[in-house]
Motif scaffolding. Structure first.
Motif, PDB file in Angstrom:
ATOM      1  N   LEU A 135     -42.375 -11.681  -8.921  1.00  9.42           N
ATOM      2  CA  LEU A 135     -41.088 -11.239  -8.920  1.00  9.42           C
ATOM      3  C   LEU A 135     -40.271 -11.333 -10.309  1.00  9.42           C
ATOM      4  N   GLU A 136     -40.700 -12.564 -11.025  1.00 10.74           N
ATOM      5  CA  GLU A 136     -40.234 -12.922 -12.257  1.00 10.74           C
ATOM      6  C   GLU A 136     -40.839 -11.812 -13.379  1.00 10.74           C
ATOM      7  N   ALA A 137     -41.707 -11.199 -12.987  1.00 12.04           N
ATOM      8  CA  ALA A 137     -42.446 -10.345 -14.119  1.00 12.04           C
ATOM      9  C   ALA A 137     -41.715  -9.094 -14.092  1.00 12.04           C
ATOM     10  N   ALA A 138     -41.277  -8.627 -13.168  1.00 12.25           N
ATOM     11  CA  ALA A 138     -40.455  -7.230 -12.850  1.00 12.25           C
ATOM     12  C   ALA A 138     -39.209  -7.215 -13.654  1.00 12.25           C
ATOM     13  N   ASP A 139     -39.107  -6.093 -14.100  1.00 14.76           N
ATOM     14  CA  ASP A 139     -37.877  -5.679 -15.028  1.00 14.76           C
ATOM     15  C   ASP A 139     -36.885  -5.338 -13.952  1.00 14.76           C
ATOM     16  N   ALA A 140     -37.323  -4.981 -12.651  1.00 17.10           N
ATOM     17  CA  ALA A 140     -36.100  -4.899 -11.712  1.00 17.10           C
ATOM     18  C   ALA A 140     -36.852  -4.831 -10.484  1.00 17.10           C
ATOM     19  N   VAL A 141     -36.030  -5.745  -9.546  1.00 15.29           N
ATOM     20  CA  VAL A 141     -36.461  -6.031  -8.191  1.00 15.29           C
ATOM     21  C   VAL A 141     -35.663  -4.939  -7.405  1.00 15.29           C
ATOM     22  N   VAL A 142     -36.160  -4.254  -6.628  1.00 18.75           N
ATOM     23  CA  VAL A 142     -35.448  -3.265  -5.849  1.00 18.75           C
ATOM     24  C   VAL A 142     -35.394  -3.300  -4.451  1.00 18.75           C
ATOM     25  N   VAL A 143     -34.573  -3.869  -3.937  1.00 17.76           N
ATOM     26  CA  VAL A 143     -34.261  -3.871  -2.331  1.00 17.76           C
ATOM     27  C   VAL A 143     -33.937  -2.519  -1.800  1.00 17.76           C
ATOM     28  N   LEU A 144     -34.853  -1.957  -0.874  1.00 21.20           N
ATOM     29  CA  LEU A 144     -34.923  -0.869  -0.412  1.00 21.20           C
ATOM     30  C   LEU A 144     -34.821  -0.851   1.117  1.00 21.20           C
ATOM     31  N   THR A 145     -35.802  -1.379   1.683  1.00 20.76           N
ATOM     32  CA  THR A 145     -35.732  -1.834   2.909  1.00 20.76           C
ATOM     33  C   THR A 145     -35.624  -3.267   3.472  1.00 20.76           C
ATOM     34  N   PRO A 146     -34.431  -3.695   3.674  1.00 18.21           N
ATOM     35  CA  PRO A 146     -34.530  -5.322   3.874  1.00 18.21           C
ATOM     36  C   PRO A 146     -34.843  -5.706   5.352  1.00 18.21           C
ATOM     37  N   HIS A 147     -36.445  -6.110   5.408  1.00 19.77           N
ATOM     38  CA  HIS A 147     -36.875  -6.635   6.643  1.00 19.77           C
ATOM     39  C   HIS A 147     -36.385  -7.876   6.952  1.00 19.77           C
ATOM     40  N   SER A 148     -36.131  -8.003   8.048  1.00 15.35           N
ATOM     41  CA  SER A 148     -35.461  -9.351   8.471  1.00 15.35           C
ATOM     42  C   SER A 148     -36.238 -10.543   8.295  1.00 15.35           C
ATOM     43  N   GLN A 149     -37.535 -10.544   7.965  1.00 18.30           N
ATOM     44  CA  GLN A 149     -38.344 -11.640   7.574  1.00 18.30           C
ATOM     45  C   GLN A 149     -38.264 -12.029   6.108  1.00 18.30           C
ATOM     46  N   TYR A 150     -37.726 -11.252   5.314  1.00 16.20           N
ATOM     47  CA  TYR A 150     -37.309 -11.535   4.233  1.00 16.20           C
ATOM     48  C   TYR A 150     -36.335 -12.436   3.715  1.00 16.20           C
ATOM     49  N   ASP A 151     -36.474 -13.440   3.003  1.00 18.58           N
ATOM     50  CA  ASP A 151     -35.501 -14.465   2.706  1.00 18.58           C
ATOM     51  C   ASP A 151     -35.043 -13.940   1.375  1.00 18.58           C
ATOM     52  N   LEU A 152     -34.231 -12.810   1.148  1.00 17.83           N
ATOM     53  CA  LEU A 152     -33.819 -12.110   0.010  1.00 17.83           C
ATOM     54  C   LEU A 152     -33.253 -13.161  -0.818  1.00 17.83           C
ATOM     55  N   LEU A 159     -36.768   3.092 -18.733  1.00 14.07           N
ATOM     56  CA  LEU A 159     -37.249   3.239 -17.412  1.00 14.07           C
ATOM     57  C   LEU A 159     -38.765   3.459 -17.713  1.00 14.07           C
ATOM     58  N   PRO A 160     -39.093   4.498 -18.456  1.00 14.84           N
ATOM     59  CA  PRO A 160     -40.428   4.915 -18.711  1.00 14.84           C
ATOM     60  C   PRO A 160     -41.188   3.170 -19.122  1.00 14.84           C
ATOM     61  N   ARG A 161     -42.308   3.019 -18.255  1.00 15.46           N
ATOM     62  CA  ARG A 161     -43.050   1.765 -18.474  1.00 15.46           C
ATOM     63  C   ARG A 161     -42.353   0.543 -18.033  1.00 15.46           C
ATOM     64  N   ALA A 162     -41.229   0.721 -17.439  1.00 20.98           N
ATOM     65  CA  ALA A 162     -40.523  -0.642 -16.806  1.00 20.98           C
ATOM     66  C   ALA A 162     -41.350  -1.147 -15.593  1.00 20.98           C
ATOM     67  N   GLU A 163     -41.276  -2.338 -15.143  1.00 20.61           N
ATOM     68  CA  GLU A 163     -42.080  -2.830 -14.153  1.00 20.61           C
ATOM     69  C   GLU A 163     -40.812  -2.983 -13.051  1.00 20.61           C
ATOM     70  N   VAL A 164     -41.185  -2.172 -11.985  1.00 20.12           N
ATOM     71  CA  VAL A 164     -40.202  -1.967 -10.789  1.00 20.12           C
ATOM     72  C   VAL A 164     -40.934  -2.551  -9.654  1.00 20.12           C
ATOM     73  N   MET A 165     -40.538  -3.809  -9.041  1.00 17.97           N
ATOM     74  CA  MET A 165     -40.899  -4.369  -7.563  1.00 17.97           C
ATOM     75  C   MET A 165     -39.979  -3.958  -6.747  1.00 17.97           C
ATOM     76  N   ALA A 166     -40.425  -3.087  -5.690  1.00 19.91           N
ATOM     77  CA  ALA A 166     -39.887  -2.767  -4.423  1.00 19.91           C
ATOM     78  C   ALA A 166     -40.022  -3.683  -3.196  1.00 19.91           C
ATOM     79  N   LEU A 167     -39.091  -3.970  -2.670  1.00 19.76           N
ATOM     80  CA  LEU A 167     -38.954  -4.843  -1.389  1.00 19.76           C
ATOM     81  C   LEU A 167     -38.769  -3.965  -0.286  1.00 19.76           C
ATOM     82  N   GLY A 168     -39.868  -3.600   0.535  1.00 14.78           N
ATOM     83  CA  GLY A 168     -39.614  -2.640   1.662  1.00 14.78           C
ATOM     84  C   GLY A 168     -39.788  -1.257   1.470  1.00 14.78           C
ATOM     85  N   VAL A 169     -40.553  -0.502   2.206  1.00 11.65           N
ATOM     86  CA  VAL A 169     -40.734   0.938   2.001  1.00 11.65           C
ATOM     87  C   VAL A 169     -40.752   1.815   3.288  1.00 11.65           C
ATOM     88  N   THR A 170     -40.702   1.068   4.264  1.00 12.80           N
ATOM     89  CA  THR A 170     -40.830   2.001   5.495  1.00 12.80           C
ATOM     90  C   THR A 170     -39.132   2.679   5.705  1.00 12.80           C
TER      91      THR A 170
END
Length: 437
Positions: free
Chosen positions: A392-409, A327-338
């Protein structure tokens, strides 16, 4: 005077000739002010934020959670105005107080209710109706607000009317809006209840009078405490299921096939927004103050939900570790923060708290949210990352936190090497690249 004033105000409400002031122009107050203007009342929205007032007066909707079409219609009616001072209260027939009631150090902060109450009380005219909408503990309307409004020979129930009606707006809910969500109304006496119900009947389809202010105040706390406790239940269940290799979401779906005696709730990184994380605190605080007893179920549920951001961060770290990525230095890409989908509100956002936990463990955080161009907290200073395939490909983890309806997940996560789905938004079972909470 009482009978004559009551009849007169009732007539002005029926004919929409009553003048209305709504104190507090957050999404609750602005929604009500706009709805009343659309229904034919002349309305003044009062807010201490001069910049907000100027923007609203210029026709700019700067308050998240307010229905845009409603605001535009109200603005175009010519019956909705805004101001930063309380002078319009002096000529108002109805004054509705919709100011925030935050919690500080597990104690309710009524300073804004008190400030508004003093300002209204200095100007309130005979025969007016005052309604408190701010969420609070039972007794606030009568014990805190009422004394601020009264003065010698100017008493509630005699020279003016006083009631409580809890707001029930659910931002982002396309099925239940202000008009279609039933209202609860309780006054200090029968006349106050009747007049408040008459006012709300002009903007809401279903109004439910109750015996008094305290009942209405308690009903609001029960509504959100019910949700908070049940969310805590499934949050703790999700941890148990994860330890036993059971799919939490499948369990909930199976239980929900029972047509009676069960209501599905869903786990997540925690609870957010202005209601569920805070309102039960009023109940727990009042129980300790008035009875000396803790409200044990509420306090336990609050503790469970408060632990969820750290739990989710830990689950993400464990899943990355299983894939050989520390986890230290891992690249995390979060989808949705509200705090919830399709709403641009960051208040008490569990998604943000989860990202802060990950950052504290050394992860490099990026995020995307259509409502949040910049994310600034005590821990995070981030700008929104574009949703490109490369990012998205560069992320070690893509994290779905707040799935807004406009996202094509499905499309967004198709090329991701690893996805942690904290909301089961992908509903993807049997995919080794996807881990759910």
């Amino acid at each position: 005077m009482e009978t004559t004033a009551r009849t007169s105000l009732g007539r002005r409400l029926d004919t929409r000739t009553a003048r209305v002031c709504v104190v507090g122009q957050g999404y609750v107050g602005l929604s009500l002010a706009a709805a009343a203007a659309v229904e034919g009342f002349h309305v003044t929205g009062i807010d201490v934020d001069a910049e907000r007032v100027a923007a609203l007066a210029g026709g700019e909707l700067v308050v998240p959670g307010v229905e845009e079409a409603l605001f535009v219609q109200a603005a175009e009616s010519g019956r909705l105005g805004f101001g930063s001072d309380y002078d319009p209260v002096a000529t108002a027939d109805v004054v509705v107080i919709c100011v925030p009631t935050p919690v500080h150090e597990h104690r309710p902060d009524l300073s804004m209710v008190e400030s508004a109450g003093r300002a209204v009380g200095e100007r309130l005219r005979r025969g007016a109706l005052v309604i408190l909408e701010s969420t609070t503990y039972p007794g606030t309307t009568e014990q805190v607000l009422r004394p601020l409004l009264e003065r010698p020979r100017f008493r509630a129930g005699q020279q003016f009317w006083l009631a409580f009606s809890p707001e029930r707006i659910d931002p982002g809910n396309v099925k239940y809006g202000l008009r279609t969500t039933p209202r609860v109304v309780g006054g200090i006496d029968e006349a106050s209840t009747e007049l408040a119900a008459a006012f709300y009947s002009t903007v809401v389809d279903d109004v439910n009078p109750v015996s008094g202010c305290r009942t209405a105040e308690m009903a609001k706390l029960l509504e959100n405490t019910f949700r908070m406790v049940n969310i805590a239940l499934v949050n703790e269940l999700s941890a148990l299921c994860a330890e036993q290799g059971i799919d939490t979401w499948e369990v909930i779906e199976a239980a929900a096939t029972k047509p009676f005696g069960f209501m599905p709730f869903h786990p997540g990184p925690g609870v957010g927004g202005h209601c569920i994380p805070l309102d039960p605190t009023y109940l727990a605080w009042q129980s300790r103050r008035d009875t000396g007893r803790p409200f044990r179920l509420v306090e336990l549920a609050q503790d469970i939900n408060a632990e969820m951001p750290a739990y989710v961060a830990r689950r993400i770290g464990d899943a990355l570790g299983d894939r050989g990525v520390p986890l230290p230095r891992a690249e995390v890409m979060a989808l949705g923060v509200t705090y919830k989908p399709d709403v641009g509100d960051l208040r008490e956002s569990a998604a943000v708290k989860t990202l802060e936990m990950l950052a504290a463990k050394g992860a490099r955080i990026r995020y995307h949210d259509p409502f949040v161009p910049r994310l600034q907290t005590d821990v995070l200073r981030l700008r929104r990352t574009p949703l490109t395939a490369a990012n998205l490909e560069a992320a070690d983890a893509v994290v779905v936190l707040t799935p807004h309806s406009q996202y094509d997940l499905d499309a967004l996560t198709r090329r991701a090497g690893f996805v942690f789905d904290a909301r089961n938004a992908l509903r993807r079972r049997g995919d080794d690249r996807v881990v759910t909470l």
